[in-house]
Design an enzyme around this catalytic site. Sequence first.
Site, short mmCIF file in Angstrom:
data_model
loop_
_atom_site.label_atom_id
_atom_site.label_comp_id
_atom_site.label_asym_id
_atom_site.label_seq_id
_atom_site.Cartn_x
_atom_site.Cartn_y
_atom_site.Cartn_z
N GLU A 149 10.44 10.32 0.78
CA GLU A 149 11.31 9.67 1.75
C GLU A 149 11.68 8.28 1.25
OE1 GLU A 149 10.87 11.58 5.86
OE2 GLU A 149 9.45 9.95 5.78
N HIS A 156 3.46 7.71 6.51
CA HIS A 156 4.91 7.51 6.70
C HIS A 156 5.25 6.05 6.42
CE1 HIS A 156 8.80 7.16 8.65
NE2 HIS A 156 8.90 8.47 8.54
N ASN A 184 10.16 15.19 12.75
CA ASN A 184 9.34 14.03 13.10
C ASN A 184 10.02 13.33 14.27
OD1 ASN A 184 7.95 11.63 13.25
ND2 ASN A 184 8.60 10.87 11.24
N GLY A 222 16.71 6.78 8.62
CA GLY A 222 17.36 6.30 9.84
C GLY A 222 18.58 5.42 9.56
N LYS A 257 8.97 10.93 16.01
CA LYS A 257 8.64 9.49 16.07
C LYS A 257 8.26 9.10 17.50
CE LYS A 257 11.37 8.72 11.99
NZ LYS A 257 12.13 7.82 11.15
N SER A 290 17.59 10.69 6.57
CA SER A 290 18.95 11.01 7.04
C SER A 290 19.40 12.40 6.63
CB SER A 290 19.95 9.95 6.59
OG SER A 290 19.58 8.68 7.10
N GLU A 325 7.06 3.99 7.88
CA GLU A 325 7.00 3.09 9.05
C GLU A 325 5.56 2.67 9.32
OE1 GLU A 325 9.15 5.71 11.65
OE2 GLU A 325 10.97 5.31 10.48
P1 PGA Z 1 15.55 10.20 9.54
O1 PGA Z 1 13.96 10.04 9.46
O2 PGA Z 1 15.85 11.67 9.35
O3 PGA Z 1 15.92 9.73 10.91
O4 PGA Z 1 16.13 9.37 8.46
C1 PGA Z 1 13.19 10.76 8.54
C2 PGA Z 1 11.75 10.35 8.65
O5 PGA Z 1 11.48 9.16 8.85
O6 PGA Z 1 10.84 11.19 8.53
#
Ligand code: PGA
Length: 255
Positions: free
Chosen positions: A165, A93, A6, A171, A8, A211, A95
């Site tokens: 997640e 997601h 992803n 992140g 983003k 992460s 976010e």
């Molecule tokens: P990350 O993001 O690996 O940077 O923690 C995962 C995601 O949001 O899909």
Amino acid sequence: MLIAGNWKMNTDRQRAVSLARDVLEHVGDSDSDVLVAICPPFVNLEAVSSVVSGSAVRLGAQNVHHAESGAFTGEVSVPMLQGVGCHYAIVGHSERRQYFCETDETVNEKVKACVDSRLVPIVCVGESLSEREENKQEEVVTRQVRKALSGVDLPDAASLVVAYEPVWAIGTGRTATPEQAQEVHALIRGLLVQSFGETIGKAINILYGGSMNPGNAEELLAQTDVDGGLIGGASLKPDQFAAIVESARNQAAIN
Ligand code: PGA
């Protein structure tokens, strides 16, 4: 197994093309046991599509609207995504839930629109830090999965992907332990079996996201109900992304 990147809101067109080329080079031809996908921003889908088309690396979008067309300024529909070669769309997601008002209801509409048209949704669920601290992860994830899949008529296991997640791990560099991940993945597995029956429910890929990196991928992917990863930060680094794919291939060879 599936390893999906992803990206983003990262990469301009040039960087997206070079990153896609690097991923192809590092990952090589994906084998059938471990599928590989990358999800660039909307505006770079077409450019990345021309890089990966004909290879085993699949393309995904980061969001989708449930209607086919119409007066929805700024939105992108399932047929539009399929028109540029998308196989997947990330849906719900955290976010998007947090910053763009997505709810369990809108997630459900998107999942239905995707499944009906054979675009595979990668449905994201997961608890926030305060919910985890109150030990509410099971309650939250159960609600999110049930609502996301309500009224969904699934033809087969390949038509759906679920990603667990935990919001507190995205992140942040803070990862769920393999045991914490497995506990929630097993819960999701049970819900999928309840909804779609044993055969389909057991074969749906449930990804872990938050992460994931080359240092922790092996342990996470070794868990019974962890069938891959949704990778944010590390997917922007082709060597790290490839190392995670390699861990998945090793795990698939053991299974
Ligand atoms: P990350 O993001 O690996 O940077 O923690 C995962 C995601 O949001 O899909």
